[in-house]
Design a protein around this motif. Structure first.
Motif, PDB file in Angstrom:
ATOM      1  N   GLY A  50      14.533 -84.036 -70.147  1.00  0.00           N
ATOM      2  CA  GLY A  50      14.570 -82.901 -71.065  1.00  0.00           C
ATOM      3  C   GLY A  50      15.786 -82.813 -71.954  1.00  0.00           C
ATOM      4  O   GLY A  50      15.885 -81.892 -72.777  1.00  0.00           O
ATOM      5  N   VAL A  51      16.759 -83.735 -71.814  1.00  0.00           N
ATOM      6  CA  VAL A  51      17.924 -83.721 -72.700  1.00  0.00           C
ATOM      7  C   VAL A  51      17.487 -84.261 -74.069  1.00  0.00           C
ATOM      8  O   VAL A  51      16.938 -85.359 -74.157  1.00  0.00           O
ATOM      9  N   PRO A  52      17.698 -83.508 -75.162  1.00  0.00           N
ATOM     10  CA  PRO A  52      17.254 -83.983 -76.481  1.00  0.00           C
ATOM     11  C   PRO A  52      18.095 -85.150 -76.979  1.00  0.00           C
ATOM     12  O   PRO A  52      19.229 -85.350 -76.543  1.00  0.00           O
ATOM     13  N   LYS A  53      17.540 -85.911 -77.910  1.00  0.00           N
ATOM     14  CA  LYS A  53      18.259 -87.031 -78.508  1.00  0.00           C
ATOM     15  C   LYS A  53      19.181 -86.525 -79.620  1.00  0.00           C
ATOM     16  O   LYS A  53      18.864 -85.545 -80.297  1.00  0.00           O
ATOM     17  N   PRO A  54      20.330 -87.182 -79.844  1.00  0.00           N
ATOM     18  CA  PRO A  54      21.193 -86.787 -80.956  1.00  0.00           C
ATOM     19  C   PRO A  54      20.512 -87.067 -82.287  1.00  0.00           C
ATOM     20  O   PRO A  54      19.812 -88.074 -82.445  1.00  0.00           O
ATOM     21  N   THR A  55      20.715 -86.164 -83.239  1.00  0.00           N
ATOM     22  CA  THR A  55      20.094 -86.323 -84.556  1.00  0.00           C
ATOM     23  C   THR A  55      21.115 -86.430 -85.689  1.00  0.00           C
ATOM     24  O   THR A  55      20.787 -86.913 -86.767  1.00  0.00           O
ATOM     25  N   ALA A  56      22.366 -85.990 -85.450  1.00  0.00           N
ATOM     26  CA  ALA A  56      23.390 -86.105 -86.497  1.00  0.00           C
ATOM     27  C   ALA A  56      24.744 -85.686 -85.941  1.00  0.00           C
ATOM     28  O   ALA A  56      24.835 -84.870 -85.021  1.00  0.00           O
ATOM     29  N   ALA A  57      25.791 -86.268 -86.511  1.00  0.00           N
ATOM     30  CA  ALA A  57      27.170 -85.816 -86.272  1.00  0.00           C
ATOM     31  C   ALA A  57      27.836 -85.781 -87.642  1.00  0.00           C
ATOM     32  O   ALA A  57      27.997 -86.824 -88.286  1.00  0.00           O
ATOM     33  N   VAL A  58      28.201 -84.577 -88.095  1.00  0.00           N
ATOM     34  CA  VAL A  58      28.657 -84.398 -89.473  1.00  0.00           C
ATOM     35  C   VAL A  58      30.105 -83.916 -89.483  1.00  0.00           C
ATOM     36  O   VAL A  58      30.432 -82.881 -88.885  1.00  0.00           O
ATOM     37  N   TRP A  59      30.962 -84.645 -90.177  1.00  0.00           N
ATOM     38  CA  TRP A  59      32.393 -84.328 -90.280  1.00  0.00           C
ATOM     39  C   TRP A  59      32.602 -83.263 -91.340  1.00  0.00           C
ATOM     40  O   TRP A  59      32.022 -83.313 -92.432  1.00  0.00           O
ATOM     41  N   GLU A  60      33.459 -82.260 -91.016  1.00  0.00           N
ATOM     42  CA  GLU A  60      33.783 -81.208 -91.983  1.00  0.00           C
ATOM     43  C   GLU A  60      35.281 -80.931 -91.964  1.00  0.00           C
ATOM     44  O   GLU A  60      35.865 -80.712 -90.904  1.00  0.00           O
ATOM     45  N   GLU A  61      35.883 -80.953 -93.140  1.00  0.00           N
ATOM     46  CA  GLU A  61      37.298 -80.584 -93.272  1.00  0.00           C
ATOM     47  C   GLU A  61      37.384 -79.086 -93.534  1.00  0.00           C
ATOM     48  O   GLU A  61      36.768 -78.566 -94.448  1.00  0.00           O
ATOM     49  N   ARG A  62      38.179 -78.383 -92.705  1.00  0.00           N
ATOM     50  CA  ARG A  62      38.352 -76.945 -92.847  1.00  0.00           C
ATOM     51  C   ARG A  62      39.828 -76.628 -93.044  1.00  0.00           C
ATOM     52  O   ARG A  62      40.699 -77.468 -92.802  1.00  0.00           O
ATOM     53  N   SER A  63      40.081 -75.400 -93.422  1.00  0.00           N
ATOM     54  CA  SER A  63      41.472 -74.985 -93.603  1.00  0.00           C
ATOM     55  C   SER A  63      42.234 -74.974 -92.280  1.00  0.00           C
ATOM     56  O   SER A  63      43.446 -75.168 -92.235  1.00  0.00           O
ATOM     57  N   ASP A  64      41.513 -74.769 -91.184  1.00  0.00           N
ATOM     58  CA  ASP A  64      42.159 -74.753 -89.867  1.00  0.00           C
ATOM     59  C   ASP A  64      42.015 -76.089 -89.141  1.00  0.00           C
ATOM     60  O   ASP A  64      42.254 -76.174 -87.940  1.00  0.00           O
ATOM     61  N   GLY A  65      41.605 -77.135 -89.853  1.00  0.00           N
ATOM     62  CA  GLY A  65      41.483 -78.460 -89.255  1.00  0.00           C
ATOM     63  C   GLY A  65      40.070 -78.999 -89.347  1.00  0.00           C
ATOM     64  O   GLY A  65      39.131 -78.297 -89.737  1.00  0.00           O
TER      65      GLY A  65
END
Length: 315
Positions: free
Chosen positions: A184-199
């Motif tokens: 029942g563990v789902p498969k990964p579908t995406a990992a998206v990098w985001e630059e924020r003001s706090d890191g």
């Protein structure tokens, strides 16, 4: 033949329903995670199941054991169908439950022989209950597991590193079905990098409804990325998480992770490490399941990164 089958099946169903009801009551009084419950309750249940077995139909030892296991497995099926327990929790607990059930059966057989020499039925019947109470008093400590896997990729670290930052649009065809997915563990579908003001953060998506964060704590180009996991409210649907192995709960948590890249003559040794928390006090048995799930997940990600990286260079 039919009447004999009914003489066995009817009490088996009644006992399974009774064991299921007793389990629902005892989880309120006793912590259901840990060997105290996973061995103690099945021992009590096994004792009861053997006590009420149809003796005229189950005269041999082998048939009695088959009856014992059949009723307990029927109870587990009932807990799954009723939603009392999830598939992951039942699978993880299956071995100690069956062992405890057999232990309870042996206790009953011992009592059955002993009662010819003593009339203290209450004392014998209370032994499994006493065992639960005593086991619950044993001190146990929390543990942090470090689970690490690696893979050799035919590409330099600079190329692999860029592939790690974001892994978008993961197709189901890119992820082979592993044992954890069958549970029942789902498969990964995406990992998206985001630059924020706090890191920087990475948004990790599994299936259609699971979304959690990896808050970046270390960033060394071409060498290392490390993060702390964050699981905000609503990060996963309620039916995905088993209540007894809930992330961030009393018994289980996922703390942090890291990629490490090492240059091997123009190739890259990529390692993925995850630190997990276990508060169940179940020792090596809990460690086995931590490794089972995270080795599975690590292998999926590492093989995906390897395939995408080497394919990008070949094309």
């Amino acid at each position: 033949m039919l009447s004999n089958t009914l003489r066995i099946l009817a009490p088996a169903i009644a006992l399974a329903a009774g064991i299921l009801g007793l389990a629902a009551i005892t989880v309120v009084m006793i912590d259901p995670v840990g060997f105290t419950y996973l061995l103690g309750f099945p021992a009590l249940a096994g004792f009861i199941i053997m006590w009420f077995r149809p003796k005229n139909s189950l005269k041999t030892f082998g048939k009695s054991i088959a009856w014992l296991l059949f009723v307990m497995l029927l109870s587990l099926l009932g807990s799954l169908v009723s939603g009392l327990e999830g598939l992951i929790c039942i699978t993880m607990a299956l071995i100690p439950i069956l062992f405890g059930t057999l232990l309870g059966g042996v206790l009953y057989l011992s009592y059955d022989r002993w009662k010819t020499f003593s009339k203290s039925t209450l004392s014998a019947a209370s032994l499994p209950v006493l065992a639960i109470v005593l086991l619950d008093m044993l001190p146990t400590g929390p543990t942090v597991y470090e689970i690490s896997d690696s893979i050799l990729i035919d590409a330099p670290p600079a190329v692999v590193f860029q592939m790690l930052k974001s892994i978008p649009d993961i197709s189901p065809n890119e992820i082979p079905t592993r044992s954890s997915h069958l549970l029942g563990v789902p498969k990964p579908t995406a990992a998206v990098w985001e630059e924020r003001s706090d890191g920087a953060v990475r948004h990790s998506h599994w299936g259609d409804d699971v979304h959690f964060l990896e808050r970046i704590t270390a960033y060394e180009p071409d060498r290392r990325i490390a993060w702390d996991f964050e699981f905000p409210d609503g990060w996963a649907p309620e039916d995905i998480e088993d209540p007894h192995v809930k992330v961030g709960g009393q018994h289980f948590d996922v703390l942090r992770g890291a990629y490490v890249l090492e240059d091997h003559d123009g190739k890259t040794r990529l390692s993925l490490t995850t630190w997990t928390y276990d508060g169940s006090g179940m020792g090596a048995y809990a460690e086995f399941w931590h490794n089972f799930f995270f080795d599975d997940f690590h292998d999926v990600i590492l093989e995906l990164v390897k395939a995408r990286t080497e394919r990008s260079l070949a094309g």
